[in-house]
Design a protein around this motif. Sequence first.
Motif, mmCIF file in Angstrom:
data_model
loop_
_atom_site.group_PDB
_atom_site.id
_atom_site.type_symbol
_atom_site.label_atom_id
_atom_site.label_comp_id
_atom_site.label_asym_id
_atom_site.label_seq_id
_atom_site.Cartn_x
_atom_site.Cartn_y
_atom_site.Cartn_z
ATOM 1 N N ILE A 26 21.098 43.741 90.178
ATOM 2 C CA ILE A 26 20.157 44.452 89.316
ATOM 3 C C ILE A 26 18.770 44.185 89.885
ATOM 4 C CG2 ILE A 26 21.618 44.227 87.257
ATOM 5 C CD1 ILE A 26 19.771 41.999 86.287
ATOM 6 N N PRO A 27 17.785 45.022 89.574
ATOM 7 C CA PRO A 27 16.436 44.799 90.125
ATOM 8 C C PRO A 27 15.897 43.424 89.736
ATOM 9 C CG PRO A 27 16.596 46.987 89.166
ATOM 10 C CD PRO A 27 17.854 46.267 88.788
ATOM 11 N N ALA A 28 15.163 42.817 90.659
ATOM 12 C CA ALA A 28 14.594 41.489 90.406
ATOM 13 C C ALA A 28 13.672 41.506 89.193
ATOM 14 C CB ALA A 28 13.845 40.999 91.641
ATOM 15 N N THR A 29 12.927 42.602 89.007
ATOM 16 C CA THR A 29 12.027 42.695 87.853
ATOM 17 C C THR A 29 12.805 42.631 86.537
ATOM 18 O OG1 THR A 29 10.505 44.059 89.146
ATOM 19 C CG2 THR A 29 10.253 44.092 86.754
ATOM 20 N N GLU A 30 13.950 43.320 86.502
ATOM 21 C CA GLU A 30 14.784 43.278 85.298
ATOM 22 C C GLU A 30 15.300 41.871 85.050
ATOM 23 O OE1 GLU A 30 19.015 45.049 83.569
ATOM 24 O OE2 GLU A 30 18.015 46.038 85.263
ATOM 25 N N LYS A 31 15.696 41.181 86.120
ATOM 26 C CA LYS A 31 16.180 39.803 85.981
ATOM 27 C C LYS A 31 15.095 38.902 85.387
ATOM 28 C CE LYS A 31 19.382 37.923 87.399
ATOM 29 N NZ LYS A 31 20.643 37.451 86.782
ATOM 30 N N ILE A 32 13.865 39.054 85.876
ATOM 31 C CA ILE A 32 12.749 38.239 85.379
ATOM 32 C C ILE A 32 12.480 38.538 83.906
ATOM 33 C CG2 ILE A 32 10.264 37.829 85.607
ATOM 34 C CD1 ILE A 32 10.625 38.298 88.630
ATOM 35 N N LEU A 33 12.442 39.830 83.554
ATOM 36 C CA LEU A 33 12.158 40.209 82.175
ATOM 37 C C LEU A 33 13.272 39.751 81.232
ATOM 38 C CD1 LEU A 33 10.703 43.807 82.674
ATOM 39 C CD2 LEU A 33 9.464 41.695 82.160
ATOM 40 N N ARG A 34 14.518 39.850 81.680
ATOM 41 C CA ARG A 34 15.629 39.374 80.864
ATOM 42 C C ARG A 34 15.508 37.877 80.588
ATOM 43 N NH1 ARG A 34 20.750 41.776 80.437
ATOM 44 N NH2 ARG A 34 20.864 43.955 81.101
ATOM 45 N N THR A 35 15.207 37.122 81.624
ATOM 46 C CA THR A 35 15.112 35.663 81.475
ATOM 47 C C THR A 35 13.987 35.282 80.529
ATOM 48 O OG1 THR A 35 15.938 35.394 83.743
ATOM 49 C CG2 THR A 35 14.867 33.500 82.727
ATOM 50 N N ILE A 36 12.814 35.905 80.707
ATOM 51 C CA ILE A 36 11.690 35.608 79.827
ATOM 52 C C ILE A 36 11.997 36.018 78.392
ATOM 53 C CG2 ILE A 36 9.278 36.157 79.324
ATOM 54 C CD1 ILE A 36 8.829 36.474 82.329
ATOM 55 N N GLY A 37 12.622 37.181 78.228
ATOM 56 C CA GLY A 37 12.959 37.649 76.889
ATOM 57 C C GLY A 37 13.906 36.722 76.157
ATOM 58 N N VAL A 38 14.930 36.235 76.868
ATOM 59 C CA VAL A 38 15.883 35.317 76.246
ATOM 60 C C VAL A 38 15.214 33.984 75.934
ATOM 61 C CG1 VAL A 38 17.990 33.985 76.635
ATOM 62 C CG2 VAL A 38 17.908 36.403 77.252
ATOM 63 N N TYR A 39 14.343 33.501 76.835
ATOM 64 C CA TYR A 39 13.628 32.244 76.595
ATOM 65 C C TYR A 39 12.809 32.339 75.305
ATOM 66 C CZ TYR A 39 10.428 28.324 77.305
ATOM 67 O OH TYR A 39 9.704 27.172 77.136
ATOM 68 N N VAL A 40 12.047 33.406 75.170
ATOM 69 C CA VAL A 40 11.214 33.573 73.976
ATOM 70 C C VAL A 40 12.080 33.718 72.727
ATOM 71 C CG1 VAL A 40 9.531 35.079 72.850
ATOM 72 C CG2 VAL A 40 9.306 34.567 75.293
ATOM 73 N N VAL A 64 26.808 24.955 67.098
ATOM 74 C CA VAL A 64 25.814 26.004 67.355
ATOM 75 C C VAL A 64 25.062 25.732 68.644
ATOM 76 C CG1 VAL A 64 23.678 27.050 66.520
ATOM 77 C CG2 VAL A 64 25.547 26.617 64.938
ATOM 78 N N VAL A 65 24.631 24.488 68.844
ATOM 79 C CA VAL A 65 23.878 24.143 70.048
ATOM 80 C C VAL A 65 24.730 24.333 71.295
ATOM 81 C CG1 VAL A 65 22.747 22.263 71.290
ATOM 82 C CG2 VAL A 65 22.332 22.568 68.847
ATOM 83 N N LEU A 66 26.003 23.929 71.227
ATOM 84 C CA LEU A 66 26.884 24.048 72.382
ATOM 85 C C LEU A 66 27.173 25.501 72.742
ATOM 86 C CD1 LEU A 66 29.470 21.200 71.675
ATOM 87 C CD2 LEU A 66 27.628 21.203 73.358
ATOM 88 N N LEU A 67 27.296 26.355 71.732
ATOM 89 C CA LEU A 67 27.646 27.755 71.981
ATOM 90 C C LEU A 67 26.439 28.636 72.299
ATOM 91 C CD1 LEU A 67 30.360 28.402 69.241
ATOM 92 C CD2 LEU A 67 30.690 27.994 71.674
ATOM 93 N N LEU A 68 25.256 28.155 71.993
ATOM 94 C CA LEU A 68 24.072 28.989 72.127
ATOM 95 C C LEU A 68 23.886 29.478 73.563
ATOM 96 C CD1 LEU A 68 21.882 30.059 70.295
ATOM 97 C CD2 LEU A 68 20.482 28.072 70.853
ATOM 98 N N ALA A 75 23.131 38.062 78.484
ATOM 99 C CA ALA A 75 21.831 38.709 78.306
ATOM 100 C C ALA A 75 20.887 38.356 79.455
ATOM 101 C CB ALA A 75 21.211 38.291 76.970
ATOM 102 N N ILE A 76 21.045 37.160 80.020
ATOM 103 C CA ILE A 76 20.185 36.749 81.138
ATOM 104 C C ILE A 76 20.665 37.343 82.456
ATOM 105 C CG2 ILE A 76 19.434 34.779 82.527
ATOM 106 C CD1 ILE A 76 19.324 33.108 80.062
ATOM 107 N N ILE A 77 21.977 37.219 82.748
ATOM 108 C CA ILE A 77 22.458 37.635 84.069
ATOM 109 C C ILE A 77 22.690 39.127 84.160
ATOM 110 C CG2 ILE A 77 23.522 35.375 84.441
ATOM 111 C CD1 ILE A 77 26.225 36.629 83.875
ATOM 112 N N GLY A 78 22.928 39.801 83.008
ATOM 113 C CA GLY A 78 23.184 41.231 83.050
ATOM 114 C C GLY A 78 24.422 41.521 83.885
ATOM 115 N N GLU A 79 24.309 42.488 84.801
ATOM 116 C CA GLU A 79 25.409 42.837 85.700
ATOM 117 C C GLU A 79 25.280 42.126 87.036
ATOM 118 O OE1 GLU A 79 27.955 44.652 84.801
ATOM 119 O OE2 GLU A 79 27.100 44.969 82.802
ATOM 120 N N ASP A 80 24.503 41.078 87.081
ATOM 121 C CA ASP A 80 24.197 40.401 88.342
ATOM 122 C C ASP A 80 24.869 39.031 88.369
ATOM 123 O OD1 ASP A 80 23.175 39.352 90.632
ATOM 124 O OD2 ASP A 80 21.082 39.771 90.168
#
Length: 204
Positions: A26-40, A64-68, A75-80
């Motif tokens: 997947i595009p690197a930009t999408e990977k970065i945005l996915r990671t930041i979005g999940v972090y927030v 909950v903590v273990l499964l989170l 959501a972070i890795i997408g199709e990559d």
Amino acid sequence: MTLSMLAGALPAARTSIWSDMWNFQIPATEKILRTIGVYVAILVIVRLAGKRLMAQMNSLDLVVVLLLSNVVQNAIIGEDNSLTGGILGAIVLVLVNAGMDRAAQHWPAFDRLTSGSPTPVVRDGEIVEDSLDRLGMTAAELDSALRHQGADSIGEVAVATIDPGGSITVDLKEAEQALSRGEFEAAMTQLHRRLDALTSPPPR
């Protein structure tokens, strides 16, 4: 399969493995945005869930903590599934977290917004009921946490607070505080001096 077909398939397989490992799927930009979005999103969830989740007061909190992490993995890795994509995601997480830490150091208001502030749960041997209700903590869970910190009962506690990271800080009442070996030896030395002064003969 003939030898010529096999010889042609091996380079193709090597090319496919190399491509799967190192080429972004997947595009690197999408990977970065996915990671930041999940972090927030995780930051907001943990902030709203409160200190109880961080403290893992019971087995449900631990589950909950273990499964989170597994829940948000896709959501972070997408199709990559590439190695490069995973490394990029890890770098982005570390950089974003470092940036948040720096911001929290420079702006206390930002630190309070993202981390929160300590919550008092015991004052002068009495449970702060409003705080326990807000944290979703039972008196039995609080009592267990206090015992792990060296308090035999809630009545021995002067002040107890749940920190933003989920740890509990306990200040015992002065009469209930344990005596260190150094303090004991100092008290015994002082006592011996007083006894020697009382038993020594008066000067002539």
